[in-house]
Design a protein around this motif. Structure first.
Motif, PDB file in Angstrom:
ATOM      1  N   GLN A  97     -22.918   6.042 -13.588  1.00 33.18           N
ATOM      2  CA  GLN A  97     -23.806   6.939 -14.346  1.00 33.18           C
ATOM      3  C   GLN A  97     -23.369   8.387 -14.151  1.00 33.18           C
ATOM      4  O   GLN A  97     -23.225   9.156 -15.089  1.00 33.18           O
ATOM      5  N   GLN A 101     -21.415  11.545 -16.413  1.00 31.79           N
ATOM      6  CA  GLN A 101     -21.915  12.918 -16.579  1.00 31.79           C
ATOM      7  C   GLN A 101     -20.878  13.977 -16.217  1.00 31.79           C
ATOM      8  O   GLN A 101     -20.955  15.101 -16.698  1.00 31.79           O
ATOM      9  N   MET A 367     -29.132  15.905 -10.405  1.00 32.94           N
ATOM     10  CA  MET A 367     -28.420  14.837 -11.126  1.00 32.94           C
ATOM     11  C   MET A 367     -28.066  13.682 -10.194  1.00 32.94           C
ATOM     12  O   MET A 367     -28.202  12.513 -10.542  1.00 32.94           O
ATOM     13  N   ARG A 387     -17.454  19.028 -11.385  1.00 35.96           N
ATOM     14  CA  ARG A 387     -17.594  19.390 -12.814  1.00 35.96           C
ATOM     15  C   ARG A 387     -16.622  20.493 -13.190  1.00 35.96           C
ATOM     16  O   ARG A 387     -15.953  20.440 -14.211  1.00 35.96           O
ATOM     17  N   TYR A 441     -32.910  19.351 -15.112  1.00 30.61           N
ATOM     18  CA  TYR A 441     -33.052  17.968 -14.635  1.00 30.61           C
ATOM     19  C   TYR A 441     -34.401  17.742 -13.960  1.00 30.61           C
ATOM     20  O   TYR A 441     -34.578  16.782 -13.220  1.00 30.61           O
TER      21      TYR A 441
END
Ligand code: F0G
Length: 477
Positions: A97, A101, A367, A387, A441
Motif C-alpha cells: 500500500q 503511495q 501515511m 518520496r 491524512y
C-alpha cells in the motif's frame, strides 16, 4: 581471552585500547572509537543463514535476543556478563500500500519496525550491548543525555536488570511525553537541564569523564555494536538477500554509523557480496549532516576529515545561537556526535543525505500509520525522504527499499492526536507554530449524540437530513 579491542578512528593516531577500558573518545587525540575484532581468531558462521536456526531455541536468553543471537558478529562480552531483556524481537514487513503511495513497485518497500522493542524504540539494540559492557567493567551507575528514547531504554535496562542506578539528562520541554513517562516510571533519576539536547549531551559527557558514571550515549562504541543487528534482521527478513536501499532518520548519527559498520564487516567477512546504499534523512530544522555533506562537500576521506570546515560550520552556528528545531523531537540535534562515523558509513554504502520539512514528516508519519505501522515523527522522515528520492530519480521504482521505523507511535501521542483532531486549540498549540497548516491524512474523530439515529447517520447508514439526497446510497449498500 577477548579477540576484541577499541581503536581510534583517526588514522594519524590509530591508538588501540583494551575492551576493559571505559572510554568514549580516544584519550590521545579525542577522536571517536570503534570496537574492532581479530576476525581470524573468531569462529564466525560461514553463512548468515546459520543464524536463523537460533530462532527455534527460545529458552536460551542469548538466542531469544534479536541482538545476541548474532553474537559472533559482536563478540566483545563473555556470555555471563550479557545484560538482555529480550530486545530485538522486531519484524521486517513488506507494505505494498505504502509502496504505491511513494511510487515504488509492488514488493519493493519493506518496513523494519523497531517500535516492537521492550522500550518501544531501536535504542534497546544498543542499550543491551552498552549495559553488557557496563556490567563487564563493574559499573554501578549509568547515564545518558536524551531526546527521550535513549533515556527510556537506559532506564528499562537498569530497572529490569537491577544492576545499575541510572540518571538521564533531558532538554527542557523538548521531550515527547511517552518517553518522559517511561524514564520516570522505570525509576531513572531524571534531570531536566535548562537547555536543549546538545547542551545536555555536552554536560553529561563532562560529568561522566570526572565521576565514575558509565555513559550510554551512542558516542559509546559498544552501543553501536548492538545496533548493527538491525541490519542483520533486515537481511534475515529478506531471506538473506541484500536490499538496494536502507533509509534511516539521522539525529546523533549513531544508527546510520552502526549500519555502515555492519555492512563493512559483513563484506570483509565474505558474508555478503554487495553493500546496499544508505539514505540518511535529517529534519530540515536539524540538518547539520545535510549541510555539511551536500552544501559544504564534507567527505570521509579515509578518516582525514576537513576539520576546519566542520569547525567553521559550528562556529557560525554558535555565533547565530543556532538551535535545532523540529517536531520530530527525537532527531532535534544540531551537533551529531557520530558525524565522522556517519561520513564513513556514507562512504562505505555510497550513501546520500536529504532533509525534509516537518510538514512532510508528519504527513508521512500519518501515511505509515494508516498502513498499520504506528511510528513516531522521526521515523516518518524515512518515507518523506524516500518520496523525495523517488521524485529525484535517485531511487528507482524497482529498487528494493527497507525503511527503519525507529520508534513506536505511542512515544508521541500528543502530536498524533493534534494531527488528527479538528480541535482548534490543539492545532494552534502543536501544529501551527511548527508551520503545519494542512493535515491531508487526518482521520478526525466525529462528535456524535448518544443516540442510535445520530450514530447511524455518522456511519452513513441513514441519510443525513442536512444534506440533500443524504447518504441514502450508502445506506442501501
Ligand atoms: N529515531 C528515533 C525514534 C530516535 O529516538 C533517534 C535518536 C533517532 C531516530 C536518530 O538516531 O541518533 O542514531 O541518528 N534519539 C536519541 C535519543 C538521540 O536520545 O533518544 P541517531
Amino acid at each position: 581471552m577477548s579477540h576484541a579491542h577499541q581503536a581510534c578512528l583517526n588514522p594519524e593516531c590509530a591508538a588501540t585500547f583494551d575492551v576493559g577500558q571505559v572510554l568514549t573518545s580516544c584519550p590521545k587525540c579525542d577522536a571517536l572509537l570503534d570496537v574492532r575484532y581479530d576476525w581470524d581468531r573468531i569462529a564466525v558462521p560461514s553463512r548468515l543463514a546459520e543464524f536463523t536456526q537460533r530462532w527455534s531455541d527460545r529458552g536460551n536468553p542469548l538466542n531469544f535476543s534479536g541482538v545476541w543471537r548474532f553474537r559472533e558478529l559482536l563478540p566483545f562480552a563473555p556470555d555471563d556478563r550479557i545484560v538482555t531483556i529480550g530486545e530485538g524481537q522486531t519484524i521486517l514487513q513488506r507494505n505494498d500500500q505504502l509502496a504505491a503511495q511513494v511510487k515504488l513497485n509492488s514488493g519493493c518497500l519493506y518496513l523494519q519496525y523497531e517500535g516492537l522493542n521492550p522500550s518501544g524504540s531501536f535504542k534497546d539494540n544498543g542499550m543491551t550491548t552498552a549495559s553488557s559492557h557496563a556490567h563487564m567493567v563493574g559499573a554501578r551507575m549509568t547515564a545518558c543525555a536524551s531526546t527521550g528514547n535513549t533515556s527510556a531504554s537506559l532506564a528499562i535496562f537498569a530497572g529490569v536488570s537491577g544492576l545499575f542506578r541510572c540518571v538521564v539528562f533531558v532538554g527542557s520541554g523538548r521531550i515527547a511525553y511517552g518517553k518522559l513517562s517511561q524514564a520516570l516510571d522505570y525509576g531513572a533519576r531524571t534531570l531536566q537541564i535548562r537547555g536543549d539536547f546538545d547542551d545536555a549531551l555536552a554536560r553529561v559527557r563532562e560529568i561522566c569523564r570526572k565521576y565514575p558514571i558509565y555513559l550510554c550515549n551512542s558516542i559509546n562504541p559498544f552501543r553501536l555494536e548492538g545496533q548493527k543487528t538491525i541490519m542483520l534482521r533486515v537481511l534475515e527478513g529478506l531471506g538473506w538477500e541484500i536490499p538496494d536501499w536502507i533509509i534511516v532518520p539521522g539525529g546523533n548519527l549513531g544508527n546510520c554509523s552502526a549500519f555502515g559498520k555492519a555492512f563493512e564487516e559483513l563484506h570483509t567477512l565474505g558474508l555478503i557480496d554487495r553493500i546496499p546504499r544508505l539514505a540518511i534523512i535529517n529534519a530540515e530544522g536539524a540538518n547539520t549532516l545535510d549541510e555539511l555533506v551536500n552544501r559544504i562537500g564534507l567527505k570521509w576521506n579515509s578518516g582525514r576529515l576537513d576539520s576546519d570546515a566542520v569547525g567553521n560550520y559550528y562556529g557560525a552556528m554558535d555565533r547565530n545561537d543556532g538551535r535545532a528545531c523540529t517536531l520530530a523531537s527525537a532527531i532535534e540535534i544540531n551537533r551529531p556526535v557520530n558525524l565522522d562515523k556517519a561520513l564513513r558509513a556514507i562512504h562505505v554504502c555510497d550513501g546520500v543525505v536529504r532533509s525534509v520539512p516537518d510538514q512532510e514528516i508528519v504527513d508521512a508519519r500519518a501515511m505509515i500509520a494508516a498502513c498499520g505501522f504506528g511510528c513516531e515523527p522521526a521515523s516518518g522522515s524515512t518515507i518523506a525522504g524516500l518520496r523525495r528520492l523517488r521524485e529525484e530519480g535517485v531511487v528507482s521504482a524497482s529498487d528494493r527499499v527497507a525503511c527503519v521505523l525507529t520508534g513506536h507511535q505511542l512515544k508521541d501521542p500528543d502530536l498524533t492526536v493534534a494531527y488528527h483532531s479538528n480541535d482548534r486549540t490543539l492545532r494552534e498549540e502543536k501544529l501551527i507554530p511548527a508551520g503545519i497548516h494542512e493535515t491531508p491524512y487526518a482521520n478526525s474523530p466525529i462528535v456524535v449524540d448518544n443516540d442510535e439515529a445520530a450514530i447511524l447517520r455518522a456511519l452513513e447508514l441513514l441519510p443525513d437530513p442536512s444534506v440533500p439526497g443524504g447518504a441514502a446510497e450508502s445506506a442501501k449498500n
